[in-house]
Design a protein around this motif. Structure first.
Motif, short mmCIF file in Angstrom:
data_model
loop_
_atom_site.label_atom_id
_atom_site.label_comp_id
_atom_site.label_asym_id
_atom_site.label_seq_id
_atom_site.Cartn_x
_atom_site.Cartn_y
_atom_site.Cartn_z
N GLU A 69 24.23 125.52 48.75
CA GLU A 69 24.13 126.97 48.60
C GLU A 69 22.68 127.43 48.67
O GLU A 69 21.76 126.75 48.20
N ARG A 81 20.37 130.78 47.63
CA ARG A 81 20.32 132.06 46.92
C ARG A 81 18.94 132.67 47.15
O ARG A 81 17.92 131.98 47.04
N VAL A 109 25.62 128.11 56.90
CA VAL A 109 25.72 128.72 55.58
C VAL A 109 25.23 130.16 55.60
O VAL A 109 25.79 131.05 54.93
#
Length: 263
Positions: A41, A43, A72
């Protein structure tokens, strides 16, 4: 056949594993911190980006042809049509030339690179998905040279080679190298483009102008994209390939200019 040399002297043929080791040793010698982690992930906010537990102001994604980070970030762009694939193997033979050889067949191309005193790399690029030995059989003269040498390494492959990105920047993440988009391996410029686009990304960030990177990327890669696309079109038509080689044989000065454009 046609032959040309680089303007500034010979290049260096080296196995990718040796290059990676040299790059790692150089980074360690410079005191660069290396973290072994997998990025999942991402962020980011107005000021920072976080990946693999690390937070920084910017993230440069250089994670290769089938970039997980490009996916992603939602930057993958589908490529229509049949893809091209590459297969390669190294043979324990003394190089018979100090040039990189390119052999053409109606199925694809074979690239022969001396990479050691007794080691030759042979890569095949093609739209036809078939075993390596079947591809090699389409190049009788080359196959005859390799007949007495068992493969020193297993066959390795990659593809599809053509990759596109919707954008080269997503917030505080900049894509460089193959992750930013790739046309084909037939001009052998992957590493040079990775270095050039990474340099452009760092320059833009150092100048406080990340918004300039997409334009810099387009400018840095334009010649490669145009030349590779043109050669790729010719590679798809065997008759065109024969005409190009014949023209290069008759006009060696023009061929040298084209080869030197790849430096």
């Amino acid at each position: 056949s046609a032959e040309a040399a680089f303007r500034g002297g010979p290049g260096a043929g080296v196995r990718r594993t040796e290059l990676h080791a040299a790059l790692h040793e150089r980074a360690a010698a410079l005191g660069i911190r290396t973290v072994a982690a997998k990025v999942g992930e991402i962020r980011q906010d107005q000021h920072t980006v976080t990946a693999a537990g690390l937070t920084a102001r910017w993230l440069i994604a250089a994670d290769g042809l089938h970039s997980p980070l490009r996916r992603v970030l939602g930057l993958d762009h589908p490529v229509p049509g049949p893809g091209r694939y590459g297969l390669r193997r190294h043979y324990p033979l003394a190089p018979w030339t100090d040039h990189v050889e390119v052999h053409w067949s109606r199925h694809g191309e074979a690239y022969v690179t001396p990479v050691g005193e007794r080691l030759v790399g042979v890569a095949v690029l093609s739209r036809d998905r078939r075993p390596y030995d079947q591809h090699l059989a389409a190049f009788p003269a080359l196959a005859a040279r390799l007949a007495d040498g068992p493969g020193a390494t297993p066959v390795r492959g990659a593809g599809p080679l053509r990759q596109r990105a919707l954008r080269r920047r997503a917030g505080r993440v900049l894509l460089v190298g193959d992750a930013a988009g790739y046309v084909d391996a037939l001009t052998g410029e992957g590493i040079a483009l990775a270095v050039a686009t990474a340099t452009a990304a760092v320059d833009c960030l150092s100048a406080g102008r990340p918004e300039d990177y997409p334009r810099r990327w387009a400018r840095v890669t334009r010649r490669y994209r145009l030349l590779t696309a043109a050669l790729l079109g010719a590679a798809g038509h065997p008759s065109s390939g024969r005409l190009i080689v014949a023209a290069a044989h008759r006009a060696p000065a023009v061929f040298r200019t084209a080869v030197r454009a790849l430096q």
